[in-house]
Design a protein around this motif. Structure first.
Motif, PDB file in Angstrom:
ATOM      1  N   GLY A  69       0.786  -1.226   0.000  1.00 52.84           N
ATOM      2  CA  GLY A  69       0.000   0.000   0.000  1.00 52.84           C
ATOM      3  C   GLY A  69       0.814   1.270   0.000  1.00 52.84           C
ATOM      4  N   GLY A  70       2.157   1.136   0.083  1.00 51.76           N
ATOM      5  CA  GLY A  70       2.975   2.343   0.149  1.00 51.76           C
ATOM      6  C   GLY A  70       2.741   3.075   1.451  1.00 51.76           C
ATOM      7  N   GLU A  71       2.224   4.298   1.362  1.00 50.75           N
ATOM      8  CA  GLU A  71       1.929   5.069   2.570  1.00 50.75           C
ATOM      9  C   GLU A  71       0.606   4.663   3.205  1.00 50.75           C
ATOM     10  OE1 GLU A  71       2.142   9.179   1.582  1.00 50.75           O
ATOM     11  OE2 GLU A  71       4.286   9.143   1.153  1.00 50.75           O
ATOM     12  N   LEU A  76      -4.754  -7.408   0.938  1.00 47.17           N
ATOM     13  CA  LEU A  76      -4.515  -8.848   0.870  1.00 47.17           C
ATOM     14  C   LEU A  76      -5.713  -9.546   0.246  1.00 47.17           C
ATOM     15  CD1 LEU A  76      -2.743 -11.336   1.752  1.00 47.17           C
ATOM     16  CD2 LEU A  76      -4.100 -11.355   3.859  1.00 47.17           C
ATOM     17  N   THR A  77      -5.464 -10.441  -0.709  1.00 47.86           N
ATOM     18  CA  THR A  77      -6.528 -11.288  -1.235  1.00 47.86           C
ATOM     19  C   THR A  77      -6.223 -12.737  -0.892  1.00 47.86           C
ATOM     20  OG1 THR A  77      -5.458 -11.456  -3.416  1.00 47.86           O
ATOM     21  CG2 THR A  77      -7.123  -9.726  -3.124  1.00 47.86           C
ATOM     22  N   LEU A  78      -7.238 -13.449  -0.427  1.00 46.82           N
ATOM     23  CA  LEU A  78      -7.149 -14.873  -0.099  1.00 46.82           C
ATOM     24  C   LEU A  78      -8.283 -15.574  -0.827  1.00 46.82           C
ATOM     25  CD1 LEU A  78      -6.705 -14.551   3.781  1.00 46.82           C
ATOM     26  CD2 LEU A  78      -4.891 -14.860   2.093  1.00 46.82           C
ATOM     27  N   THR A  79      -7.961 -16.538  -1.685  1.00 41.73           N
ATOM     28  CA  THR A  79      -8.970 -17.217  -2.500  1.00 41.73           C
ATOM     29  C   THR A  79      -9.097 -18.676  -2.095  1.00 41.73           C
ATOM     30  OG1 THR A  79      -8.600 -15.737  -4.376  1.00 41.73           O
ATOM     31  CG2 THR A  79      -9.639 -17.862  -4.842  1.00 41.73           C
ATOM     32  N   TYR A  80     -10.355 -19.099  -1.887  1.00 39.26           N
ATOM     33  CA  TYR A  80     -10.680 -20.485  -1.564  1.00 39.26           C
ATOM     34  C   TYR A  80     -11.505 -21.052  -2.706  1.00 39.26           C
ATOM     35  CZ  TYR A  80      -8.887 -19.517   3.081  1.00 39.26           C
ATOM     36  OH  TYR A  80      -8.066 -19.185   4.134  1.00 39.26           O
ATOM     37  N   THR A 156     -16.335 -20.359  -5.674  1.00 45.16           N
ATOM     38  CA  THR A 156     -15.024 -19.856  -5.267  1.00 45.16           C
ATOM     39  C   THR A 156     -15.239 -18.546  -4.513  1.00 45.16           C
ATOM     40  OG1 THR A 156     -13.841 -20.895  -7.090  1.00 45.16           O
ATOM     41  CG2 THR A 156     -12.838 -18.918  -6.139  1.00 45.16           C
ATOM     42  N   VAL A 157     -14.530 -18.378  -3.413  1.00 42.62           N
ATOM     43  CA  VAL A 157     -14.671 -17.168  -2.599  1.00 42.62           C
ATOM     44  C   VAL A 157     -13.305 -16.509  -2.446  1.00 42.62           C
ATOM     45  CG1 VAL A 157     -15.256 -16.224  -0.326  1.00 42.62           C
ATOM     46  CG2 VAL A 157     -16.680 -18.030  -1.340  1.00 42.62           C
ATOM     47  N   THR A 158     -13.240 -15.232  -2.772  1.00 40.55           N
ATOM     48  CA  THR A 158     -12.033 -14.436  -2.554  1.00 40.55           C
ATOM     49  C   THR A 158     -12.325 -13.381  -1.503  1.00 40.55           C
ATOM     50  OG1 THR A 158     -11.162 -14.737  -4.789  1.00 40.55           O
ATOM     51  CG2 THR A 158     -10.384 -12.813  -3.573  1.00 40.55           C
ATOM     52  N   PHE A 159     -11.535 -13.386  -0.438  1.00 41.39           N
ATOM     53  CA  PHE A 159     -11.575 -12.306   0.546  1.00 41.39           C
ATOM     54  C   PHE A 159     -10.607 -11.224   0.094  1.00 41.39           C
ATOM     55  CE2 PHE A 159     -12.875 -15.979   3.038  1.00 41.39           C
ATOM     56  CZ  PHE A 159     -13.920 -15.484   3.791  1.00 41.39           C
ATOM     57  N   LEU A 160     -11.060  -9.976   0.149  1.00 40.93           N
ATOM     58  CA  LEU A 160     -10.184  -8.837  -0.122  1.00 40.93           C
ATOM     59  C   LEU A 160     -10.205  -7.939   1.105  1.00 40.93           C
ATOM     60  CD1 LEU A 160      -9.829  -6.762  -3.364  1.00 40.93           C
ATOM     61  CD2 LEU A 160      -9.881  -5.640  -1.130  1.00 40.93           C
ATOM     62  N   PHE A 161      -9.067  -7.880   1.790  1.00 44.39           N
ATOM     63  CA  PHE A 161      -8.922  -7.069   3.001  1.00 44.39           C
ATOM     64  C   PHE A 161      -8.035  -5.870   2.679  1.00 44.39           C
ATOM     65  CE2 PHE A 161      -9.054 -11.515   4.931  1.00 44.39           C
ATOM     66  CZ  PHE A 161     -10.412 -11.472   5.210  1.00 44.39           C
ATOM     67  N   ASN A 162      -8.578  -4.662   2.792  1.00 48.13           N
ATOM     68  CA  ASN A 162      -7.778  -3.469   2.505  1.00 48.13           C
ATOM     69  C   ASN A 162      -7.641  -2.585   3.735  1.00 48.13           C
ATOM     70  OD1 ASN A 162     -10.604  -2.915   2.073  1.00 48.13           O
ATOM     71  ND2 ASN A 162     -10.050  -0.996   1.074  1.00 48.13           N
ATOM     72  N   GLY A 163      -6.520  -1.872   3.794  1.00 47.68           N
ATOM     73  CA  GLY A 163      -6.191  -1.081   4.976  1.00 47.68           C
ATOM     74  C   GLY A 163      -6.231   0.408   4.759  1.00 47.68           C
ATOM     75  N   ASP A 164      -7.000   0.876   3.760  1.00 48.81           N
ATOM     76  CA  ASP A 164      -7.023   2.313   3.485  1.00 48.81           C
ATOM     77  C   ASP A 164      -8.410   2.824   3.121  1.00 48.81           C
ATOM     78  OD1 ASP A 164      -7.234   1.057   1.031  1.00 48.81           O
ATOM     79  OD2 ASP A 164      -5.741   2.310   0.021  1.00 48.81           O
ATOM     80  N   GLU A 165      -9.463   2.067   3.439  1.00 45.51           N
ATOM     81  CA  GLU A 165     -10.806   2.483   3.049  1.00 45.51           C
ATOM     82  C   GLU A 165     -11.206   3.792   3.703  1.00 45.51           C
ATOM     83  OE1 GLU A 165     -15.176   2.888   3.099  1.00 45.51           O
ATOM     84  OE2 GLU A 165     -13.820   2.715   4.820  1.00 45.51           O
ATOM     85  N   SER A 171      -4.811   3.350  -2.391  1.00 43.00           N
ATOM     86  CA  SER A 171      -3.981   2.340  -3.053  1.00 43.00           C
ATOM     87  C   SER A 171      -4.775   1.105  -3.438  1.00 43.00           C
ATOM     88  CB  SER A 171      -2.800   1.938  -2.155  1.00 43.00           C
ATOM     89  OG  SER A 171      -3.246   1.173  -1.042  1.00 43.00           O
ATOM     90  N   SER A 172      -5.875   0.835  -2.749  1.00 38.19           N
ATOM     91  CA  SER A 172      -6.595  -0.423  -2.968  1.00 38.19           C
ATOM     92  C   SER A 172      -7.657  -0.350  -4.064  1.00 38.19           C
ATOM     93  CB  SER A 172      -7.253  -0.901  -1.662  1.00 38.19           C
ATOM     94  OG  SER A 172      -8.212   0.037  -1.201  1.00 38.19           O
ATOM     95  N   ARG A 173      -8.025   0.847  -4.493  1.00 37.82           N
ATOM     96  CA  ARG A 173      -9.097   0.950  -5.480  1.00 37.82           C
ATOM     97  C   ARG A 173      -8.852   0.107  -6.731  1.00 37.82           C
ATOM     98  NH1 ARG A 173     -11.987   6.344  -8.183  1.00 37.82           N
ATOM     99  NH2 ARG A 173     -13.268   5.166  -9.673  1.00 37.82           N
TER     100      ARG A 173
END
Length: 402
Positions: A69-71, A76-80, A156-165, A171-173
């Motif tokens: 994410g830089g600053e 993180l994406t986790l796919t099951y 299939t399930v992908t979790f997308l966890f972002n730290g800048d919402e 950075s995550s858009r």
């Protein structure tokens, strides 16, 4: 071996009720790790904890990727991988989106007071970020866990966890937009609006306004100066009049800085302005009218950074069938209804809706007080919300069709 049919949402909710204390424990574990949007070490620790918790409940993902994410906090994406099959369509693919950053400065937790029970005696649980939106993160993880344990075919399930919402998903858009385009459906685990899902959100602008004046000695030669603070104050007052609440447009100056010393006519000042609009037409009007504002001293230059952060979100044609499906699941749970609503806040769902893709927001916590010291959840709703997401997942083994 033949896969089990999709279980009724009521059965998934009953199972969620049996393990609700464990879900709440996971919620509180996430809350105890503070993750201010501006604390990079705290965000890194929070993401590590969130990944560890996901793996504990679901096992190692079939695929994962961390986007620096830089600053800002990393994404993180986790796919099951899914287990469902459809006629030539594969297993379907669901994206579950949730942010782990919060608005609360590191250290807030130490002074946090737990709320008392509600007027009707219902228990509340509080903490920085518990409502917005660490409860939704834990519920999403457990929803997939319970759906898998049911033996039903799954997408299939992908979790997308972002730290800048909370600071605009700067950075995550692009990661969110790319992931949503690869998925059939996106569910955003933001908190509910008193139990309602969110199908419309305002677009947001985060404008920076800079005034550049002329410095001078405030006592010896004030007439030689052109105050940036005075001019910017005029601008802020005029900007507030551009708001049109009846059209869903609000304008709030939340930050104001300027000057170098008390005895110097200020040479520079800046303001941070939060703008919310319900339509692209209002966005264009606001741009035009802010640019037209004049200040009384022509020696001061006003510059506006028109930073539109999120487009307005509406219930698009692609999302309507998803809302209908969620309501069907809610009825199976025994709910009288699953209302939907429009809210003033924006989320990452805005990006997905703007692409014309199916998305539902507000699939997470039931409580109140986002961004306020009293934010809380009702723990007695955790099972139902977890069961709702689980019930939707087991019905999405094929791509959603309108």
């Amino acid at each position: 071996m033949t896969a089990s049919p999709a279980p009724a949402a009521a059965a998934l909710t009953t199972r969620a009720q049996e393990v609700s204390s464990r879900i709440v424990d996971d919620i509180l574990t996430l809350v105890r790790q503070e993750t201010s949007s501006y604390d990079l070490p705290g965000l890194a620790a929070g993401l590590d904890l969130l990944r560890e918790l996901t793996v504990q409940r679901l096992g190692q993902p079939d695929h994962e990727h961390c986007y620096p994410g830089g600053e800002c906090g990393d994404t993180l994406t986790l796919t099951y991988a899914g287990t469902g099959t459809g006629a030539g369509t594969g297993a379907g693919h669901v994206l579950l989106v949730g942010h782990y950053d919060t608005v609360w400065p590191t250290g807030t937790l130490a002074g946090w007071e737990q709320p008392g029970a509600s007027e009707d005696g219902r228990e509340k649980l509080g903490g920085p970020g518990i409502f917005d939106m660490k409860t939704g993160l834990a519920q999403g993880i457990w929803a997939l866990k319970l759906a898998r344990e049911s033996g039903a075919p799954l997408p299939t399930v992908t979790f997308l966890f972002n730290g800048d919402e909370e600071i605009g998903s700067l950075s995550s858009r692009p990661v969110i937009e790319e992931a949503a385009q690869k998925a059939d459906v996106t569910l955003v685990l933001e908190p509910t609006a008193h139990g309602a899902v969110k199908t419309a959100r305002k677009g947001t602008g985060i404008f920076q306004v800079t005034a550049t004046g002329v410095e001078a000695h405030a006592g010896l030669a004030p007439q030689d100066g052109a105050s940036a603070i005075t001019a910017l104050s005029e601008f802020v007052v005029a900007a507030a009049k551009v708001a049109a609440p009846d059209r869903g447009t609000t304008i709030n100056t939340g930050l104001f800085r300027g000057g170098s010393a008390i005895n110097v006519v200020a040479g520079q000042a800046t303001a941070g302005v939060d703008i919310r609009v319900s339509s692209e037409a209002e966005q264009a009007r606001v741009d035009e009218e802010l640019d037209a504002i004049k200040v009384s001293d022509p020696r001061v230059r006003i510059e506006i950074d028109h930073a539109w952060n999120r487009p307005p979100m509406t219930l698009n044609a692609a999302s309507a069938p998803l809302l209908a499906l969620a309501r069907e699941v809610a009825r199976e749970q025994g709910r009288d209804s699953l209302p939907d609503t429009a809210v003033g806040g924006a989320s990452d769902a805005n990006f997905v809706a703007a692409l014309g893709l199916p998305v539902l927001c507000g699939m997470g916590a039931v409580g109140d007080g986002a961004h306020a010291q009293g934010e809380f959840i009702y723990p007695d709703t955790v099972a139902a919300q977890t069961g709702l997401v689980a019930g939707v997942l087991v019905r999405l083994t094929r791509p959603l069709r309108g």
